[in-house]
Design a protein around this motif. Structure first.
Motif, PDB file in Angstrom:
ATOM      1  N   TYR A 187       0.840  -1.203   0.000  1.00 12.49           N
ATOM      2  CA  TYR A 187       0.000   0.000   0.000  1.00 12.49           C
ATOM      3  C   TYR A 187       0.878   1.257   0.000  1.00 12.49           C
ATOM      4  CZ  TYR A 187      -3.949  -2.994   1.452  1.00 12.49           C
ATOM      5  OH  TYR A 187      -4.930  -3.958   1.528  1.00 12.49           O
ATOM      6  N   ALA A 188       1.935   1.218   0.782  1.00  5.30           N
ATOM      7  CA  ALA A 188       2.792   2.397   0.919  1.00  5.30           C
ATOM      8  C   ALA A 188       3.471   2.761  -0.395  1.00  5.30           C
ATOM      9  CB  ALA A 188       3.836   2.161   2.006  1.00  5.30           C
ATOM     10  N   GLU A 189       3.706   1.768  -1.268  1.00  6.30           N
ATOM     11  CA  GLU A 189       4.387   2.008  -2.537  1.00  6.30           C
ATOM     12  C   GLU A 189       3.421   2.241  -3.694  1.00  6.30           C
ATOM     13  OE1 GLU A 189       7.637   2.353  -3.055  1.00  6.30           O
ATOM     14  OE2 GLU A 189       7.937   2.207  -0.883  1.00  6.30           O
ATOM     15  N   ALA A 190       2.127   2.044  -3.466  1.00  6.26           N
ATOM     16  CA  ALA A 190       1.142   2.139  -4.545  1.00  6.26           C
ATOM     17  C   ALA A 190       0.698   3.585  -4.773  1.00  6.26           C
ATOM     18  CB  ALA A 190      -0.063   1.271  -4.227  1.00  6.26           C
ATOM     19  N   ASP A 191       0.010   3.798  -5.901  1.00  5.00           N
ATOM     20  CA  ASP A 191      -0.498   5.122  -6.256  1.00  5.00           C
ATOM     21  C   ASP A 191      -2.024   5.143  -6.374  1.00  5.00           C
ATOM     22  OD1 ASP A 191       2.138   6.632  -6.949  1.00  5.00           O
ATOM     23  OD2 ASP A 191       2.297   4.702  -7.976  1.00  5.00           O
ATOM     24  N   LEU A 192      -2.625   3.978  -6.564  1.00  5.56           N
ATOM     25  CA  LEU A 192      -4.078   3.878  -6.713  1.00  5.56           C
ATOM     26  C   LEU A 192      -4.487   2.470  -6.337  1.00  5.56           C
ATOM     27  CD1 LEU A 192      -6.774   5.138  -7.797  1.00  5.56           C
ATOM     28  CD2 LEU A 192      -6.128   4.266 -10.054  1.00  5.56           C
ATOM     29  N   PHE A 193      -5.610   2.354  -5.619  1.00  6.32           N
ATOM     30  CA  PHE A 193      -6.099   1.037  -5.184  1.00  6.32           C
ATOM     31  C   PHE A 193      -7.432   0.748  -5.871  1.00  6.32           C
ATOM     32  CE2 PHE A 193      -8.611  -1.687  -2.340  1.00  6.32           C
ATOM     33  CZ  PHE A 193      -7.735  -2.745  -2.156  1.00  6.32           C
ATOM     34  N   VAL A 194      -7.596  -0.496  -6.308  1.00  6.00           N
ATOM     35  CA  VAL A 194      -8.848  -0.896  -6.955  1.00  6.00           C
ATOM     36  C   VAL A 194      -9.394  -2.139  -6.273  1.00  6.00           C
ATOM     37  CG1 VAL A 194      -7.619  -2.260  -8.707  1.00  6.00           C
ATOM     38  CG2 VAL A 194      -9.965  -1.476  -9.147  1.00  6.00           C
ATOM     39  N   ILE A 195     -10.703  -2.151  -6.035  1.00  5.84           N
ATOM     40  CA  ILE A 195     -11.372  -3.313  -5.458  1.00  5.84           C
ATOM     41  C   ILE A 195     -12.594  -3.624  -6.315  1.00  5.84           C
ATOM     42  CG2 ILE A 195     -12.522  -1.789  -3.773  1.00  5.84           C
ATOM     43  CD1 ILE A 195     -12.604  -4.297  -1.890  1.00  5.84           C
ATOM     44  N   PRO A 196     -12.550  -4.702  -7.113  1.00  3.11           N
ATOM     45  CA  PRO A 196     -13.622  -4.991  -8.067  1.00  3.11           C
ATOM     46  C   PRO A 196     -14.726  -5.899  -7.541  1.00  3.11           C
ATOM     47  CG  PRO A 196     -11.788  -6.447  -8.479  1.00  3.11           C
ATOM     48  CD  PRO A 196     -11.388  -5.592  -7.293  1.00  3.11           C
ATOM     49  N   SER A 197     -14.724  -6.209  -6.249  1.00  2.00           N
ATOM     50  CA  SER A 197     -15.722  -7.134  -5.689  1.00  2.00           C
ATOM     51  C   SER A 197     -17.141  -6.616  -5.904  1.00  2.00           C
ATOM     52  CB  SER A 197     -15.490  -7.318  -4.193  1.00  2.00           C
ATOM     53  OG  SER A 197     -14.199  -7.802  -3.926  1.00  2.00           O
ATOM     54  N   LEU A 198     -18.058  -7.560  -6.118  1.00  2.50           N
ATOM     55  CA  LEU A 198     -19.472  -7.219  -6.231  1.00  2.50           C
ATOM     56  C   LEU A 198     -20.196  -7.411  -4.907  1.00  2.50           C
ATOM     57  CD1 LEU A 198     -20.230  -8.882  -9.692  1.00  2.50           C
ATOM     58  CD2 LEU A 198     -19.642  -6.500  -9.211  1.00  2.50           C
ATOM     59  N   PHE A 199     -19.640  -8.268  -4.034  1.00  2.00           N
ATOM     60  CA  PHE A 199     -20.236  -8.533  -2.721  1.00  2.00           C
ATOM     61  C   PHE A 199     -19.164  -8.404  -1.651  1.00  2.00           C
ATOM     62  CE2 PHE A 199     -22.669 -11.111  -5.742  1.00  2.00           C
ATOM     63  CZ  PHE A 199     -23.963 -10.688  -5.486  1.00  2.00           C
ATOM     64  N   GLU A 200     -19.290  -7.410  -0.792  1.00  2.00           N
ATOM     65  CA  GLU A 200     -18.396  -7.246   0.355  1.00  2.00           C
ATOM     66  C   GLU A 200     -19.202  -6.653   1.503  1.00  2.00           C
ATOM     67  OE1 GLU A 200     -15.369  -8.164   0.774  1.00  2.00           O
ATOM     68  OE2 GLU A 200     -14.446  -8.376  -1.203  1.00  2.00           O
ATOM     69  N   GLY A 201     -18.853  -7.062   2.738  1.00  2.00           N
ATOM     70  CA  GLY A 201     -19.511  -6.474   3.893  1.00  2.00           C
ATOM     71  C   GLY A 201     -18.887  -5.131   4.250  1.00  2.00           C
ATOM     72  N   PHE A 202     -17.648  -5.131   4.641  1.00  2.00           N
ATOM     73  CA  PHE A 202     -16.872  -3.918   4.927  1.00  2.00           C
ATOM     74  C   PHE A 202     -15.421  -4.331   4.749  1.00  2.00           C
ATOM     75  CE2 PHE A 202     -15.132  -0.346   7.334  1.00  2.00           C
ATOM     76  CZ  PHE A 202     -16.009   0.679   7.020  1.00  2.00           C
ATOM     77  N   PRO A 203     -14.940  -4.412   3.501  1.00  2.00           N
ATOM     78  CA  PRO A 203     -13.681  -5.089   3.201  1.00  2.00           C
ATOM     79  C   PRO A 203     -12.469  -4.471   3.882  1.00  2.00           C
ATOM     80  CG  PRO A 203     -14.489  -3.840   1.303  1.00  2.00           C
ATOM     81  CD  PRO A 203     -15.590  -3.865   2.303  1.00  2.00           C
ATOM     82  N   PRO A 204     -11.712  -5.263   4.651  1.00  2.00           N
ATOM     83  CA  PRO A 204     -10.508  -4.739   5.315  1.00  2.00           C
ATOM     84  C   PRO A 204      -9.467  -4.220   4.337  1.00  2.00           C
ATOM     85  CG  PRO A 204     -11.203  -6.792   6.331  1.00  2.00           C
ATOM     86  CD  PRO A 204     -12.033  -6.634   5.091  1.00  2.00           C
TER      87      PRO A 204
END
Length: 253
Positions: A200-217
């Motif tokens: 995470y510290a080295e990234a520039d953008l985060f993507v989460i493509p899930s269709l079903f999540e409760g409160f994703p960590p």
């Protein structure tokens, strides 16, 4: 020394229920907490009522997911929730999915993550930028959709690469998908990691493509690192965390 681990049979039948009730009754407990997200919830209800204990049922997912994979019907969910003393949910939106008679028993407690020691270093000029996805490589996480999207955009953004952290049954299939679109040198499969925070510290953008999540960590972790995030508006747990145009973007599913 204060935690006792007892192995119970997974069978959903009377002998298994009887053994569970005996184990629980023999420990002079004050409360039973059910953390499962499928038919096991009904076993907790039967056990709690048999031994006379209050029961908290904790639903750690989007309530639609068990129906989607065929493990728990909406009617079974209603029956289980009716047998609970209190119900733990992850976001406020899920309260409305309960029967009106059960909503007063609901308590919302989102997931939390450890505070990072280092935030992502955003806004600096780089030779290469990283789009990060962190997930188990299983169908429900929808990583194939990220690869498809990256394949359409990669040639217009040659200074970006996709990094996928996590492992699972679909890894070989996803790696072949990357080869098929000719981007294996632009997509990094980092595998399962004991500590994902450096990614995470080295990234520039985060993507989460899930269709079903409760409160994703994973999304909590990305936001905690200050990363802008992208996810689907149809995913309730993602929609609850991303503030459009402030912390990220929501896309149509």
């Amino acid at each position: 020394e204060r935690i006792a681990l007892v192995h119970l049979p997974e069978a959903d039948d009377e002998p298994a229920d009887h053994q569970m009730a005996l184990e629980v009754a023999g420990r002079n407990l004050d409360l039973l907490v059910g953390l499962h997200m499928n038919r096991t919830m009904l076993r907790y209800v039967r056990c709690a009522h048999r031994v006379g204990l209050p029961l908290v049922l904790s639903e750690h997912i989007d309530h639609r997911f068990p129906k989607w994979i065929g493990t728990f019907t909406p009617d079974e969910r209603d029956i289980a929730m009716a047998g609970a003393t209190l119900i733990h949910l992850l976001i406020d939106d899920f309260i409305a999915t309960l029967d009106p008679s059960e909503r007063g028993k609901a308590r919302v407690v989102p997931n939390t993550v450890p505070e990072p020691a280092t935030l992502a270093n955003l806004g600096v000029q780089k030779d290469q930028y990283t789009l990060l996805a962190v997930a188990r490589l299983v169908p429900r996480k929808n990583i194939t959709r990220v690869i498809e999207a990256f394949g359409r955009l990669a040639r217009d953004f040659p200074d970006w690469r996709l990094q996928i952290v996590g492992d699972g049954a679909l890894r070989g299939q996803l790696e072949q998908q990357v080869r098929d679109i000719g981007l294996f040198d632009r997509v990094d499969f980092a595998g399962e990691q004991e500590d994902v925070y450096p990614f995470y510290a080295e990234a520039d953008l985060f993507v989460i493509p899930s269709l079903f999540e409760g409160f994703p960590p994973t999304l909590c972790e990305a936001v905690a690192h200050g990363l802008p995030t992208v996810g689907f508006t149809t995913c309730a747990g993602v929609r609850a965390q991303i503030i459009p145009e402030e912390t990220g973007l929501l896309c149509a599913g």
